[in-house]
Design an enzyme around this catalytic site. Structure first.
Site, PDB file in Angstrom:
ATOM      1  N   GLY A 115       0.181   3.987   8.784  1.00 19.75           N
ATOM      2  CA  GLY A 115       0.521   2.625   8.714  1.00 19.75           C
ATOM      3  C   GLY A 115       0.311   2.202   6.912  1.00 19.75           C
ATOM      4  O   GLY A 115      -0.394   3.015   6.291  1.00 19.75           O
ATOM      5  N   ASP A 142      -3.996   5.296   9.139  1.00 24.30           N
ATOM      6  CA  ASP A 142      -3.672   3.922   8.557  1.00 24.30           C
ATOM      7  C   ASP A 142      -3.777   3.954   7.119  1.00 24.30           C
ATOM      8  O   ASP A 142      -4.976   3.686   6.750  1.00 24.30           O
ATOM      9  CB  ASP A 142      -4.323   2.632   9.249  1.00 24.30           C
ATOM     10  N   HIS A 143      -2.934   3.653   6.566  1.00 25.18           N
ATOM     11  CA  HIS A 143      -2.934   3.508   4.914  1.00 25.18           C
ATOM     12  C   HIS A 143      -3.060   2.213   4.112  1.00 25.18           C
ATOM     13  O   HIS A 143      -3.177   1.933   3.125  1.00 25.18           O
ATOM     14  CB  HIS A 143      -1.914   4.486   4.408  1.00 25.18           C
ATOM     15  N   SER A 144      -3.000   1.341   5.133  1.00 24.65           N
ATOM     16  CA  SER A 144      -2.971  -0.206   4.738  1.00 24.65           C
ATOM     17  C   SER A 144      -4.431  -0.606   4.188  1.00 24.65           C
ATOM     18  O   SER A 144      -5.316   0.132   4.616  1.00 24.65           O
ATOM     19  CB  SER A 144      -2.405  -1.023   6.028  1.00 24.65           C
ATOM     20  N   SER A 180       0.736  -1.199   0.063  1.00 24.12           N
ATOM     21  CA  SER A 180       0.120   0.168   0.115  1.00 24.12           C
ATOM     22  C   SER A 180       0.646   1.246  -0.051  1.00 24.12           C
ATOM     23  O   SER A 180       0.352   2.299   0.058  1.00 24.12           O
ATOM     24  CB  SER A 180      -0.986  -0.032   1.283  1.00 24.12           C
TER      25      SER A 180
END
EC number: 3.1.22.1
Length: 353
Positions: free
Chosen positions: A156, A296-298, A133
């Site tokens: 994240g 959180d970028h996950s 990601s």
């Protein structure tokens, strides 16, 4: 006699090349691993902000603290990518793709391509697929070194690496004709171009041209573990999770994704299976580390009651219903257990959704 002596000496000094595969935090080859880069706020005062991570593989029995920091070439991600930056990479093929490519590359951000990020690195025996990601990552091969982009420290991120026999890369090539990645660096010559024509198609900025607009394939790892890739083209026109994945897997899903973009899709209970937006993630252990989905970028999802868990590159928003992308799922018990333990809170469905 001198010639024989030279041959014997050469035999003694010869060291077989390392097998091309994912490498774990142990420094040894692994069948698969997941790295979860933690948000910057989650580190202690004596650790670099935004560079700590959690790690797991088939041998770890769940999440462990990462060895060192995510920007180190000695950790799982850096070590796995090392062959890409070596000068003796003539026998390798690779594709680096990212809808937000590194600024050092000539490629530009593109909303016309899929919202998808990854690395294929292989030789004639096999290699690995790294699904992630992380924007602006990894650096092109010409950079000569593994680095972690400063822009990817704050939030994240997730990275899934799967070691695969050569035969599986034709299947991945098919999937990439659906996800339509923006390829910013590649090498696919001779044997590889002949054996993997779909990857050649992808490099030429071509994609699937007719229905169906989605595709799933089974992938078998080097050690025989089963993964399933789900890929959709932009003309699929629906959310990956509520529009396909939940029904395909036959389960409710809790989905972690980037929730700071416009047009976020609410939790969806209109179909046979619920798709719920995760709002808070937490790791087990004495630190009780928790963080919000807005940090959180996950992109991952998990079936609350099992047995599925997936790691991919797609969010749940209106724009991405019309973009390519996908996810990689598995029923490995340790994989599911690790992700199921992370979900601490989610948005319930509102009436009528």
């Amino acid at each position: 006699m001198a010639t024989l002596r030279s041959l014997l000496l050469a035999a003694l000094l010869w060291v077989p090349a390392e097998a091309l595969s994912c490498y774990g935090d142990s420094g040894q080859p692994v069948d698969w691993f997941v790295v979860y880069k933690l948000p910057a706020h989650s580190g202690s005062r004596d650790t670099p902000k935004g560079l700590t991570y959690k790690y797991m593989d088939q041998n770890s029995d769940g999440w462990q603290d990462g060895v060192g920091y995510i920007n180190s070439s000695e950790g799982a991600v850096g070590r796995s990518l090392q062959p890409l930056y070596r000068k003796n990479s003539s026998q390798l093929a690779f594709l680096l793709y990212n809808d937000q490519p590194p600024k050092s590359s000539s490629a530009r951000d593109s909303t016309g391509h899929g919202h998808t990020k990854g690395v294929l690195l292989l030789d004639q025996e096999g290699g690995f697929w790294l699904v992630h990601s992380v924007p602006r990552f990894p650096p092109p091969a010409s950079s000569g070194a593994y680095t972690w982009p400063p822009n990817a420290q704050t939030f994240g991120q997730t990275l899934l690496c799967v070691s695969l026999p050569f035969t599986q890369f034709a299947r991945i090539g098919k999937q990439l004709t659906y996800t339509y990645p923006l390829v910013y660096d590649h090498k696919l010559e001779g044997f590889f171009a002949q054996k993997l024509p779909d990857l050649e198609t992808v490099i030429k900025n071509q994609h699937v041209l007719h229905e169906p607009w989605n595709s799933s394939v089974i992938l078998t790892s080097q050690a025989g573990a089963t993964f399933q890739s789900f890929a959709k083209f932009g003309k699929f026109g629906d959310d990956l999770y509520s529009g396909w994945l939940a029904e395909a897997l036959g389960t409710n899903l809790q989905v972690q994704f980037w929730q700071n973009s416009p047009g976020i899709l609410p939790s969806n209970c209109s179909g046979a299976y619920q798709v719920l937006d995760v709002t808070q993630t937490g790791f087990p252990g004495p630190s009780r580390l928790t963080f919000s989905a807005t940090e959180d970028h996950s992109k991952w999802c998990v079936a609350p009651q099992g047995p599925w868990a997936c790691v991919g590159d797609m969010n749940r928003n209106k724009a991405e219903t019309h973009r390519g992308g996908g996810t990689v799922c598995t029923q490995l018990p340790s994989f599911w257990k690790a992700f199921q333990s992370l979900v601490k809170d989610w948005k319930p469905c509102i009436e009528g959704s």
